[in-house]
Design a protein around this motif. Structure first.
Motif, PDB file in Angstrom:
ATOM      1  N   THR A 301       0.838  -1.206   0.000  1.00  0.00           N
ATOM      2  CA  THR A 301       0.000   0.000   0.000  1.00  0.00           C
ATOM      3  C   THR A 301       0.871   1.253   0.000  1.00  0.00           C
ATOM      4  O   THR A 301       1.837   1.347   0.760  1.00  0.00           O
ATOM      5  N   ASN A 302       0.526   2.215  -0.836  1.00  0.00           N
ATOM      6  CA  ASN A 302       1.298   3.460  -0.893  1.00  0.00           C
ATOM      7  C   ASN A 302       1.342   4.133   0.474  1.00  0.00           C
ATOM      8  O   ASN A 302       0.369   4.121   1.228  1.00  0.00           O
ATOM      9  N   ALA A 303       2.499   4.701   0.788  1.00  0.00           N
ATOM     10  CA  ALA A 303       2.745   5.264   2.116  1.00  0.00           C
ATOM     11  C   ALA A 303       2.591   6.782   2.101  1.00  0.00           C
ATOM     12  O   ALA A 303       2.847   7.439   1.086  1.00  0.00           O
ATOM     13  N   ILE A 304       2.178   7.332   3.232  1.00  0.00           N
ATOM     14  CA  ILE A 304       1.993   8.785   3.377  1.00  0.00           C
ATOM     15  C   ILE A 304       3.237   9.403   4.004  1.00  0.00           C
ATOM     16  O   ILE A 304       3.661   8.998   5.091  1.00  0.00           O
ATOM     17  N   PHE A 305       3.822  10.370   3.304  1.00  0.00           N
ATOM     18  CA  PHE A 305       4.954  11.115   3.863  1.00  0.00           C
ATOM     19  C   PHE A 305       4.390  12.282   4.667  1.00  0.00           C
ATOM     20  O   PHE A 305       3.817  13.217   4.120  1.00  0.00           O
ATOM     21  N   ASP A 306       4.552  12.212   5.978  1.00  0.00           N
ATOM     22  CA  ASP A 306       3.977  13.201   6.893  1.00  0.00           C
ATOM     23  C   ASP A 306       5.099  14.032   7.514  1.00  0.00           C
ATOM     24  O   ASP A 306       5.827  13.543   8.384  1.00  0.00           O
ATOM     25  N   PRO A 307       5.290  15.284   7.093  1.00  0.00           N
ATOM     26  CA  PRO A 307       6.350  16.112   7.652  1.00  0.00           C
ATOM     27  C   PRO A 307       6.243  16.291   9.165  1.00  0.00           C
ATOM     28  O   PRO A 307       7.272  16.451   9.844  1.00  0.00           O
ATOM     29  N   VAL A 308       5.013  16.268   9.695  1.00  0.00           N
ATOM     30  CA  VAL A 308       4.832  16.415  11.146  1.00  0.00           C
ATOM     31  C   VAL A 308       5.445  15.216  11.869  1.00  0.00           C
ATOM     32  O   VAL A 308       6.125  15.366  12.898  1.00  0.00           O
ATOM     33  N   LYS A 309       5.225  14.016  11.346  1.00  0.00           N
ATOM     34  CA  LYS A 309       5.793  12.816  11.951  1.00  0.00           C
ATOM     35  C   LYS A 309       7.316  12.834  11.842  1.00  0.00           C
ATOM     36  O   LYS A 309       8.024  12.429  12.771  1.00  0.00           O
ATOM     37  N   LEU A 310       7.819  13.322  10.713  1.00  0.00           N
ATOM     38  CA  LEU A 310       9.268  13.442  10.561  1.00  0.00           C
ATOM     39  C   LEU A 310       9.840  14.394  11.606  1.00  0.00           C
ATOM     40  O   LEU A 310      10.890  14.115  12.206  1.00  0.00           O
ATOM     41  N   SER A 311       9.171  15.512  11.846  1.00  0.00           N
ATOM     42  CA  SER A 311       9.640  16.469  12.853  1.00  0.00           C
ATOM     43  C   SER A 311       9.667  15.832  14.236  1.00  0.00           C
ATOM     44  O   SER A 311      10.610  16.045  15.013  1.00  0.00           O
ATOM     45  N   TRP A 312       8.631  15.054  14.545  1.00  0.00           N
ATOM     46  CA  TRP A 312       8.622  14.357  15.839  1.00  0.00           C
ATOM     47  C   TRP A 312       9.808  13.402  15.947  1.00  0.00           C
ATOM     48  O   TRP A 312      10.503  13.372  16.964  1.00  0.00           O
ATOM     49  N   MET A 313      10.038  12.630  14.877  1.00  0.00           N
ATOM     50  CA  MET A 313      11.151  11.678  14.926  1.00  0.00           C
ATOM     51  C   MET A 313      12.477  12.410  15.057  1.00  0.00           C
ATOM     52  O   MET A 313      13.381  11.976  15.784  1.00  0.00           O
ATOM     53  N   ASN A 314      12.600  13.537  14.380  1.00  0.00           N
ATOM     54  CA  ASN A 314      13.833  14.315  14.481  1.00  0.00           C
ATOM     55  C   ASN A 314      14.047  14.813  15.906  1.00  0.00           C
ATOM     56  O   ASN A 314      15.174  14.834  16.410  1.00  0.00           O
ATOM     57  N   SER A 315      12.954  15.196  16.567  1.00  0.00           N
ATOM     58  CA  SER A 315      13.074  15.657  17.958  1.00  0.00           C
ATOM     59  C   SER A 315      13.578  14.531  18.856  1.00  0.00           C
ATOM     60  O   SER A 315      14.335  14.779  19.808  1.00  0.00           O
ATOM     61  N   GLN A 316      13.190  13.297  18.569  1.00  0.00           N
ATOM     62  CA  GLN A 316      13.665  12.160  19.356  1.00  0.00           C
ATOM     63  C   GLN A 316      15.165  11.959  19.145  1.00  0.00           C
ATOM     64  O   GLN A 316      15.900  11.641  20.091  1.00  0.00           O
ATOM     65  N   TYR A 317      15.620  12.158  17.918  1.00  0.00           N
ATOM     66  CA  TYR A 317      17.055  12.031  17.650  1.00  0.00           C
ATOM     67  C   TYR A 317      17.836  13.175  18.277  1.00  0.00           C
ATOM     68  O   TYR A 317      18.979  12.985  18.736  1.00  0.00           O
ATOM     69  N   ILE A 318      17.261  14.356  18.307  1.00  0.00           N
ATOM     70  CA  ILE A 318      17.921  15.480  18.980  1.00  0.00           C
ATOM     71  C   ILE A 318      18.100  15.174  20.455  1.00  0.00           C
ATOM     72  O   ILE A 318      19.168  15.411  21.033  1.00  0.00           O
ATOM     73  N   MET A 319      17.068  14.622  21.066  1.00  0.00           N
ATOM     74  CA  MET A 319      17.155  14.292  22.493  1.00  0.00           C
ATOM     75  C   MET A 319      18.214  13.220  22.757  1.00  0.00           C
ATOM     76  O   MET A 319      18.843  13.195  23.812  1.00  0.00           O
ATOM     77  N   LYS A 320      18.434  12.332  21.787  1.00  0.00           N
ATOM     78  CA  LYS A 320      19.415  11.260  21.941  1.00  0.00           C
ATOM     79  C   LYS A 320      20.851  11.739  21.715  1.00  0.00           C
ATOM     80  O   LYS A 320      21.805  11.058  22.097  1.00  0.00           O
ATOM     81  N   THR A 321      20.993  12.876  21.056  1.00  0.00           N
ATOM     82  CA  THR A 321      22.319  13.361  20.680  1.00  0.00           C
ATOM     83  C   THR A 321      22.999  14.035  21.856  1.00  0.00           C
ATOM     84  O   THR A 321      22.391  14.850  22.558  1.00  0.00           O
ATOM     85  N   ASP A 322      24.272  13.724  22.094  1.00  0.00           N
ATOM     86  CA  ASP A 322      24.986  14.348  23.214  1.00  0.00           C
ATOM     87  C   ASP A 322      25.193  15.827  22.932  1.00  0.00           C
ATOM     88  O   ASP A 322      25.238  16.262  21.775  1.00  0.00           O
ATOM     89  N   ASN A 323      25.335  16.585  23.993  1.00  0.00           N
ATOM     90  CA  ASN A 323      25.376  18.043  23.868  1.00  0.00           C
ATOM     91  C   ASN A 323      26.589  18.545  23.094  1.00  0.00           C
ATOM     92  O   ASN A 323      26.508  19.540  22.366  1.00  0.00           O
ATOM     93  N   HIS A 324      27.727  17.874  23.237  1.00  0.00           N
ATOM     94  CA  HIS A 324      28.908  18.294  22.474  1.00  0.00           C
ATOM     95  C   HIS A 324      28.627  18.205  20.973  1.00  0.00           C
ATOM     96  O   HIS A 324      28.951  19.131  20.222  1.00  0.00           O
ATOM     97  N   SER A 325      28.036  17.091  20.555  1.00  0.00           N
ATOM     98  CA  SER A 325      27.712  16.932  19.132  1.00  0.00           C
ATOM     99  C   SER A 325      26.667  17.943  18.686  1.00  0.00           C
ATOM    100  O   SER A 325      26.741  18.473  17.571  1.00  0.00           O
ATOM    101  N   LEU A 326      25.696  18.220  19.556  1.00  0.00           N
ATOM    102  CA  LEU A 326      24.657  19.190  19.207  1.00  0.00           C
ATOM    103  C   LEU A 326      25.236  20.581  18.981  1.00  0.00           C
ATOM    104  O   LEU A 326      24.826  21.281  18.055  1.00  0.00           O
TER     105      LEU A 326
END
Length: 481
Positions: A301-326
């Motif tokens: 089934t064709n998939a929906i690209f949802d920029p809002v969901k991408l932003s949420w996932m990006n926020s999770q990766y930001i939280m996982k990233t150490d402060n020096h790297s950030l």
């Protein structure tokens, strides 16, 4: 079993969109999961529309996503000498034939079909020319294309790892062109030859290529070569279920990078559009995906690209990233926003670590650090107009802030617990709830009404800067009267 070899073959005729990136990711994951090879081929036979700039965008995007190819990039436009022998082989075996119909003749036949409201198909008028007729046309210097001779009756079919059994009646396929009159190969012919020479075993691409697959299989069969395994992926659609398109404002891969999306986040998000590890995991590393990736997890089934969901996932990766790297990651955005220089940031590294620590849980992109935290770097901001009406108009507020300012100034280094103690004691002294001072002080120090904890902001700014900003706000409030 022979080595598994897959490829991604983008055309450098437009921007590197997320659909192409997702296809590259699926090929890459499958190659790594099976211990195979991932090949990059640039299909740039459309010389008028292709450009080196677009090739560079593709390479840049793949590198940024950490999608590493094992061979290539091969350029189709530099391989023209490889295609004629295959065309000649098909002509000699009578599996293809020369078509001497002129463009004008074909256009007239196409017009007639349209006038009669019929679907145009080549009428195979050159399919059964005698050797004498062919030689006569060649001797006259007539231009010709090379067409593949397809069966007239029956059905074409192939098995797809995602879509299952696919069939199409030969009456719906015509004898399509393999080689143009100028000797250049048509897309489908070049693709098959390249895949054969590169020993591609699995073709993983979007389901909008199914029509091409039927044609390409006929070329494999005519050459007496084994067909590859096919896996046609679901398309990526916008939330309104239309195709992802630059014309509709959809962003390229590099635009997401420039907006502050992390490469691992975009890789993770695209990998889960149309594929599932068959559990509830949403945040997965490349290694975790490689361990479990297979065709069985792909949903047709064709998939929906949802920029809002991408932003949420990006926020999770930001939280996982150490402060020096950030700090390293946000530095270009801070510089771009003219908030600081690279030298300024490097000489205040420990201070920057504290800034990203309080901002990171409120940022969905790297750019947000500059946009949401600009007040840490600049003090000449304007106060939010609605905030002024709501937070700066209470009676006696200027005098109350002045007393709080004087109390804070007694401390050379003001920690957040001291700042909180002062504000709460002053609020009690004035007969106010703490929020009656906390909100105006926040607006005074930042120019906005929301953000990290006020007392974290006070400690990071430091007593001298807090004093200057409170004095500025007090003067502003007095001038409102």
């Amino acid at each position: 079993m022979s080595e598994i070899r897959v490829r991604i073959a983008p055309s450098p005729t437009g921007y590197f969109h997320v659909g192409t990136a997702r296809t590259a990711i699926f090929n890459y994951l499958y190659a790594r999961a099976k211990g195979g090879k991932f090949i990059l081929r640039i299909e740039d036979t459309d010389l008028e529309r292709s450009s080196q700039e677009m090739v560079d965008v593709i390479l840049d995007g793949l590198n940024w996503l950490n999608v590493r190819w094992d061979e290539g990039p091969y350029h189709q436009s530099r391989r023209y000498d490889l295609y004629p022998p295959f065309a000649e082989e098909l002509l000699l075996s009578k599996r293809a034939y020369r078509c001497f119909c002129s463009p004008e003749e074909l256009a007239a036949k196409r017009d007639d079909a349209q006038k009669n409201k019929q679907t145009y198909q080549y009428d195979r008028s050159c399919r059964n020319l005698s050797d004498e007729e062919i030689d006569a046309n060649l001797n006259q210097g007539k231009a010709f294309t090379v067409r593949l001779k397809l069966p007239i009756e029956g059905q074409a079919s192939f098995h797809d790892e995602v879509l299952g059994e696919m069939t199409k009646a030969y009456e719906d396929l015509d004898d399509f062109i393999l080689v143009r009159s100028d000797g250049r190969p048509i897309y489908n012919f070049a693709v098959v030859v390249d895949d054969l020479l590169m020993k591609i075993t699995h073709v993983i691409r979007g389901n909008d290529h199914v029509a091409n697959t039927f044609k390409q299989n006929e070329i494999y069969d005519a050459l007496g070569k084994q067909r590859p395994v096919y896996a046609h992926l679901p398309l990526l659609l916008r939330p309104d279920r239309s195709k992802v398109s630059k014309r509709k404002g959809d962003k390229s891969v590099t635009e997401y990078r420039d907006d502050g999306i992390l490469p691992d986040a975009l890789f993770n998000y695209l990998a889960l559009l149309g594929w599932s590890p068959k559990d509830d995991r949403e945040i997965m590393s490349q290694d975790e995906m490689i361990r479990v990736f297979d065709f069985k997890g792909i949903n047709p089934t064709n998939a929906i690209f949802d920029p809002v969901k991408l932003s949420w996932m990006n926020s999770q990766y930001i939280m996982k990233t150490d402060n020096h790297s950030l700090v390293q990651l946000i530095t270009p955005f801070i510089i771009e926003a003219d908030l600081a220089t690279k030298y300024w940031i490097e000489t205040r590294w420990q201070w920057m670590l504290r800034v990203v620590e309080v901002l990171k849980e409120r940022c969905t992109t790297l750019r947000d650090f500059a946009e949401n935290g600009s007040y840490f770097f600049k003090a000449d901001f304007e106060y939010d107009p609605q905030g002024v009406q709501k937070r700066f108009t209470a009676e006696g507020l200027a005098d109350q802030l002045e007393q709080a300012r004087k109390e804070m100034k007694k401390y050379y280094e003001i920690k957040k617990d001291i700042a909180e103690k002062i504000v709460r004691e002053k609020a009690e002294e004035f007969g106010l709830k703490p929020a009656a001072l906390i909100h105006p002080i926040r607006l005074a120090l930042t120019g906005v009404t929301g953000g990290p904890g006020l007392f974290d902001i006070v400690e990071i700014l430091g007593q001298p800067e807090v004093d200057r900003r409170l004095s500025r706000a007090i003067e502003f409030i007095r001038n409102l009267d």
